[in-house]
Design an enzyme around this catalytic site. Structure first.
Site, short mmCIF file in Angstrom:
data_model
loop_
_atom_site.label_atom_id
_atom_site.label_comp_id
_atom_site.label_asym_id
_atom_site.label_seq_id
_atom_site.Cartn_x
_atom_site.Cartn_y
_atom_site.Cartn_z
N ASP A 26 74.31 25.27 28.88
CA ASP A 26 73.58 24.15 29.48
C ASP A 26 72.07 24.32 29.28
OD1 ASP A 26 73.75 21.80 31.34
OD2 ASP A 26 72.45 23.08 32.56
N GLU A 40 73.70 22.83 24.36
CA GLU A 40 73.14 21.53 24.72
C GLU A 40 71.68 21.57 24.29
OE1 GLU A 40 72.38 18.43 28.35
OE2 GLU A 40 72.04 20.54 28.66
C1 NOJ Z 1 72.56 19.25 31.57
C2 NOJ Z 1 73.90 18.83 32.11
O1 NOJ Z 1 74.66 18.26 31.08
C3 NOJ Z 1 73.63 17.87 33.24
O2 NOJ Z 1 74.80 17.26 33.69
C4 NOJ Z 1 72.95 18.62 34.33
O3 NOJ Z 1 72.60 17.73 35.37
C5 NOJ Z 1 71.68 19.30 33.83
N1 NOJ Z 1 71.87 19.98 32.58
C6 NOJ Z 1 71.20 20.32 34.81
O4 NOJ Z 1 72.08 21.42 34.79
#
Ligand code: NOJ
Length: 573
Positions: free
Chosen positions: A245, A302
């Site tokens: 993440d 991500e």
């Molecule tokens: C990216 C995640 O995909 C999202 O859902 C989340 O709110 C933020 N990071 C914070 O962790």
């Protein structure tokens, strides 16, 4: 949030009426029926590629996939009960968004214990069973690791905030100041300042997301050791790797510059908050750990970037950082636009030094592609087009649960009526794309026997898995066919990407070509009229076109496409 040749001849050598007949005969005969899985007949590329070079990975938002105990919240046992369905899609892996202990300020992305499963999702024994059952079906399971921040309820943060001298005092990002003026004017991704004053330490702590999600300090050796311990923990418990993440934000510019224009977009990719140099070192370290485990576990990042050059950098200068950084340059496209598709897919194929691109359109943070690209009239055709673009491009494809049946975002007015309660303590605009999976026309779409934490989209009565299973021409079966081609057909598995000019501004075209000159052209007509494509861009002999298949099921021959149709035509040269 989406944020985001020579002149070809059209002489046909053969035509095929059905997607299955479209497969080369030797492959078609070896092909198992839909639902029986495809692992046995997969092509093994000559270059001994790893599984993740050509994978199809399916994202599951566990709250919304399948509830097994009637409490209205999906769970691990629910996922296990649907593994045969997942196998029928031909997947290589599933990525499950966070199911760890969490106070749910951000539905699991605020972790209060990285190695404990939140009771609403099940137990460690449930996890073990899920992994074992998935393995029997040839499916790997990826864990979503929230590396940038924890919950403010995590014992690490509680200890860190208790004094300036405790053993975890430097595990988070603390900064001196006075309570009335935050150290910088930076904006958090979820709005408001990135700083919260802590009255005990009499210091500010940094958070690029919510104040309940304090950033971890990767400069601290103690924190590093603990997080790498978490990585090992899940690898030892059967994880096939991690979706990482928010990787761009691990470090900040500690000269703490003021931003002359703090509100300018995107606030999440500023030179002082994203991709700071220390990031590479941490990711290299993590990659080393992951690579030291058997079974080729991976890091799926991500990794938001502004350009293809930045995306290339995320793989690591020496290709030793993130195996699979998501290509948000495609993922953030918000219009059915042939020129934009061409620009983004061509650059992914040609400017990543042959590294594996990771393509997708939907996820739990952004508008579903059905809603983003649908025109209200041709949504099914358009959904088949975006599926073909994701699945027939080289590299790895990410699917988001429900996109294979055309689940859309819930209507805003319908969502506004959705109640809050213990299972949904706060509303989130992103909930529109997180409604429960639509399995059947049964009450609550077969998702739960209780009251779902978020209402099922009212379209479920006609748009559901059961209804599409039995319909040969359904979106669901189109997805199955495309994944099957990816898995068993060398053209779509290892064929090189050939950028093409379609000859029409509304048509995006590219080819996948084998070393022997056979291949397939993929043509997507984003326009509103019938078009005859005149593709150029091949070098050498002109292609002779043959067997074909169109998303509409209406194939008229040649290179003529109906509005919003996608056609795939074999060729040889
Ligand atoms: C990216 C995640 O995909 C999202 O859902 C989340 O709110 C933020 N990071 C914070 O962790």
């Amino acid at each position: 949030m989406r944020r985001s040749i020579t002149r070809a001849t059209t002489a046909a050598v053969a035509l095929a009426a059905t997607p299955t007949a479209f497969l080369a005969p030797s492959i078609a005969s070896a092909q198992a029926a839909p639902g029986a899985g495809t692992a046995a007949v997969r092509v093994t590329p000559a270059d001994a590629a790893k599984w993740w070079h050509h994978a199809t990975i399916y994202e599951i938002y566990p709250r919304s996939f399948q509830d097994s105990n009637g409490d209205g919240v999906g769970d691990l046992n629910g996922i296990t009960s649907r593994l045969d369905y997942l196998k029928s899609l031909g997947l290589d892996a599933i990525w499950i968004t966070p199911f760890f202990k969490s106070p749910n300020a951000d539905f699991g992305y605020d972790v209060s214990d990285y190695t404990a499963i939140d009771p609403q999702y099940g137990t460690m024994a449930d996890w073990d069973r899920l992994v074992a059952e998935a393995k029997k079906r040839g499916i790997r399971v990826l864990v979503d690791l929230v590396v940038n921040h924890s919950s403010s309820e995590h014992p690490w943060f509680k200890e860190s905030r208790s004094s300036r001298t405790n053993p975890k005092a430097d595990w988070y990002v603390w900064k001196d100041g006075t309570p009335d003026t935050p150290p910088t004017n930076w904006r958090s991704i979820f709005g408001g300042p990135t700083w919260t004053w802590d009255p005990t330490r009499k210091q500010w702590y940094y958070h690029i997301f919510l104040s309940k999600q304090p950033d971890l300090n990767w400069r601290s050796p103690g924190l590093r050791k603990a997080m790498f311990g978490v990585v090992r923990f899940w690898l030892e418990h059967g994880a096939a790797g991690f979706r990482l993440d928010a990787t761009p934000y691990l470090f900040e510019d500690t000269s703490w510059p003021q931003d002359p224009d703090p509100g300018s977009e995107p606030v999440w990719l500023k030179p002082y908050n994203a991709q700071l140099p220390g990031t590479n070192e941490v990711l290299r370290e993590m990659r080393k750990i992951v690579d030291s485990y058997p079974g080729d576990p991976i890091l799926l990042g991500e990794s938001s970037t502004r350009s293809i050059e930045q995306l290339r950098a995320v793989y690591g200068k020496n290709k030793d950082e993130i195996h699979l950084p998501m290509n948000f340059l495609v993922g953030n496209i918000s219009k059915l636009d042939a020129a934009e598709f061409k620009r983004r897919y061509d650059e992914a194929a040609t400017k990543l030094d042959g590294l594996t691109p990771v393509e997708f359109f939907s996820n739990h943070d952004q508008t579903r592609q059905w809603t983003e690209f649908g025109d209200g009239t041709n949504n099914d055709l358009i959904a088949k087009m975006t599926a073909a673009l994701t699945l027939l491009n080289p590299g790895t494809a990410l699917l988001y649960y429900g996109e294979e049946i055309g689940m859309g975002d819930m209507d805003k007015a319908e969502l506004a009526k959705a109640p809050l309660g213990p299972n949904r303590p706060q509303a989130d605009a992103r909930d529109r794309a997180r409604t429960p999976m639509q399995w059947s026309a049964a009450p609550q779409a077969g998702f739960t026997s209780g009251t779902p934490w978020l209402p099922v989209d009212s379209r479920y009565r006609t748009r559901n898995v059961a209804a599409q299973e039995s319909n040969k021409g359904s979106l669901l079966n189109w997805y199955r066919d495309l994944v099957k081609w990816r898995n068993v057909d060398p053209t779509f598995r290892t064929g090189r990407y050939v950028p093409l000019e379609s000859g029409d501004a509304g048509v995006f075209a590219f080819a996948r070509e084998n070393a022997n000159g056979t291949g397939a052209i993929v043509m997507a007509n984003t326009g509103t009229g019938v078009v005859t494509v005149k593709p150029t861009g091949w070098t050498g002999a002109a292609p002779v076109f043959g067997a074909s298949v169109c998303a509409s099921g209406k194939w008229g021959g040649g290179l003529t496409l109906a509005a919003k149709d996608t056609c795939i035509v074999r060729y040889r040269r």
